[in-house]
Scaffold this motif. Sequence first.
Motif, short mmCIF file in Angstrom:
data_model
loop_
_atom_site.label_atom_id
_atom_site.label_comp_id
_atom_site.label_asym_id
_atom_site.label_seq_id
_atom_site.Cartn_x
_atom_site.Cartn_y
_atom_site.Cartn_z
N ILE A 181 20.40 16.56 74.33
CA ILE A 181 20.10 17.17 73.03
C ILE A 181 19.07 16.56 72.37
CG2 ILE A 181 21.28 17.53 70.99
CD1 ILE A 181 24.08 17.22 72.23
N ILE A 182 18.89 15.34 72.21
CA ILE A 182 17.90 14.84 71.31
C ILE A 182 16.69 14.88 72.13
CG2 ILE A 182 17.93 12.25 72.22
CD1 ILE A 182 17.96 11.45 69.19
N GLY A 183 16.62 14.96 73.54
CA GLY A 183 15.13 15.08 74.26
C GLY A 183 14.75 16.35 74.21
N ARG A 184 15.74 17.32 74.32
CA ARG A 184 15.60 18.84 74.70
C ARG A 184 15.54 19.81 73.30
NH1 ARG A 184 15.07 18.92 80.51
NH2 ARG A 184 14.34 16.80 80.93
N ALA A 185 16.53 19.65 72.71
CA ALA A 185 16.63 20.59 71.64
C ALA A 185 15.28 20.74 70.63
CB ALA A 185 17.90 20.15 70.92
N LYS A 186 15.20 21.87 70.32
CA LYS A 186 13.83 21.96 69.67
C LYS A 186 14.37 21.67 68.00
CE LYS A 186 10.85 24.24 72.67
NZ LYS A 186 11.70 25.14 73.36
N GLU A 187 13.53 21.32 67.10
CA GLU A 187 13.79 21.33 65.81
C GLU A 187 14.22 22.57 65.13
OE1 GLU A 187 9.86 19.48 64.19
OE2 GLU A 187 10.65 19.99 62.24
N ASN A 188 14.94 22.35 64.44
CA ASN A 188 15.81 23.39 63.50
C ASN A 188 16.74 24.26 64.63
OD1 ASN A 188 13.50 22.84 61.68
ND2 ASN A 188 15.00 24.06 60.55
N ALA A 189 16.84 23.86 65.90
CA ALA A 189 17.65 24.70 66.57
C ALA A 189 19.56 24.39 66.18
CB ALA A 189 17.88 24.01 67.86
N ALA A 190 20.21 25.22 66.39
CA ALA A 190 21.69 25.14 66.13
C ALA A 190 22.33 24.49 67.27
CB ALA A 190 22.21 26.43 65.81
N LEU A 191 22.95 23.25 67.01
CA LEU A 191 23.50 22.69 68.25
C LEU A 191 24.64 23.05 68.66
CD1 LEU A 191 23.95 20.74 70.64
CD2 LEU A 191 24.47 18.86 68.71
N VAL A 192 25.13 23.72 69.78
CA VAL A 192 26.40 24.38 70.07
C VAL A 192 27.17 23.41 71.08
CG1 VAL A 192 27.80 26.07 71.28
CG2 VAL A 192 25.49 26.60 69.87
N THR A 193 28.22 22.59 70.61
CA THR A 193 28.84 21.65 71.28
C THR A 193 30.31 21.31 71.34
OG1 THR A 193 28.74 19.26 71.86
CG2 THR A 193 28.34 19.73 69.43
N VAL A 194 30.97 20.92 72.15
CA VAL A 194 32.32 20.31 71.64
C VAL A 194 32.59 18.98 71.38
CG1 VAL A 194 33.20 22.19 73.35
CG2 VAL A 194 32.83 19.95 74.19
N MET A 195 31.50 18.23 71.21
CA MET A 195 31.60 16.79 71.13
C MET A 195 31.62 16.62 69.53
SD MET A 195 31.32 15.32 73.70
CE MET A 195 30.89 13.64 73.53
N THR A 196 32.71 15.76 69.16
CA THR A 196 33.10 15.76 67.66
C THR A 196 32.96 14.17 67.06
OG1 THR A 196 35.37 15.15 68.71
CG2 THR A 196 34.86 17.52 68.05
N ASN A 197 32.20 13.30 67.92
CA ASN A 197 32.23 12.11 67.30
C ASN A 197 30.84 11.75 66.50
OD1 ASN A 197 29.99 10.85 68.95
ND2 ASN A 197 31.28 11.44 70.48
N VAL A 198 30.90 10.67 65.66
CA VAL A 198 29.87 10.56 64.76
C VAL A 198 28.58 10.58 65.50
CG1 VAL A 198 30.06 7.92 65.15
CG2 VAL A 198 29.54 9.03 62.62
#
Lengths: 109, 139
Positions: A35-52
């Motif tokens: 995510i941190i390496g590939r998601a573009k700025e201002n993208a919405a992150l779609v995920t099931v991860m719920t931790n801090v």
Amino acid sequence: MTVRQLCEKAGFSPVTELNDVEVNGAYCCDLLSWIIGRAKENAALVTVMTNVNVIAVAVMAELSCVVLTEGVILDAAALEKARQNGVAVLSSEKPSYETSVLIHNLLGK
Amino acid sequence: MAINMRYVVDGSDFTTAGEASTAVKMKLKKLGIAPDIVRRVAIAMYEAEINMVIHAGGGVAEVELESDKIIIKLIDHGKGIADVDLAMREGYSTAPDAVRNLGFGAGMGLPNIKKYSDEMHIDTEVGKGTTVTIIINLQ
Ligand SMILES: Nc1ncnc2c1ncn2[C@@H]1O[C@H](COP(=O)(O)OP(=O)(O)O)[C@@H](O)[C@H]1O
Ligand SMILES: [Mg+2]
């Protein structure tokens, strides 16, 4: 489209306060370094991860919002961090694939 | 005039992991550093900070803002890295299952640091510790 508009149009539930940050796409993944390496700025992150750490990643990569799928519940520490950093977290009852398709169609891409 | 920042990174707590990177990001933003540079610093430093927590039991982060570049040093006294070339490979990870369950351990951290920095150096000795140096030019 703003986070607020996306939330309304997609029928997501707001978990934290909505804002008017621009959403310019989506990135669907549960592995934080992808995510941190590939998601573009201002993208919405779609995920099931719920931790801090998901919130930390959203802050670092300057994502527009986090869309939790499958109705998963955000951890208390993550909720606190999201509030502190003004990260909008939305909740979708649908799986990640369907949620991503929905966002894609709403963004008209 | 150079600006220096120093943060102690707690190696025992995942909920605070990323605090040094968050603080640096906010500070650079306030100083008026270009947004794309701030984002690259934040991403590269976060990965290195998380590595110190996961793999080395914490350490110290030192950031030096010079007129033409930002130098970030993540210094730990953990177990060190036996084979740096192997560690740099995409997908290589020794992270334990508990860490993977949190979404880390994809073996993309060091490659991400390389991708988002202008220069990256790893000084490491097994049993002694690791210093990761990240340099990002201001233009
Ligand atoms: N500070 C460190 N101390 C000791 N080992 C490290 C450190 N940073 C990275 N490593 C080693 O390098 C490997 C690859 O790191 P990275 O690419 O960030 O992947 P990940 O953290 O997901 O395992 C780690 O699994 C670990 O074995
Ligand atoms: Mg890592």
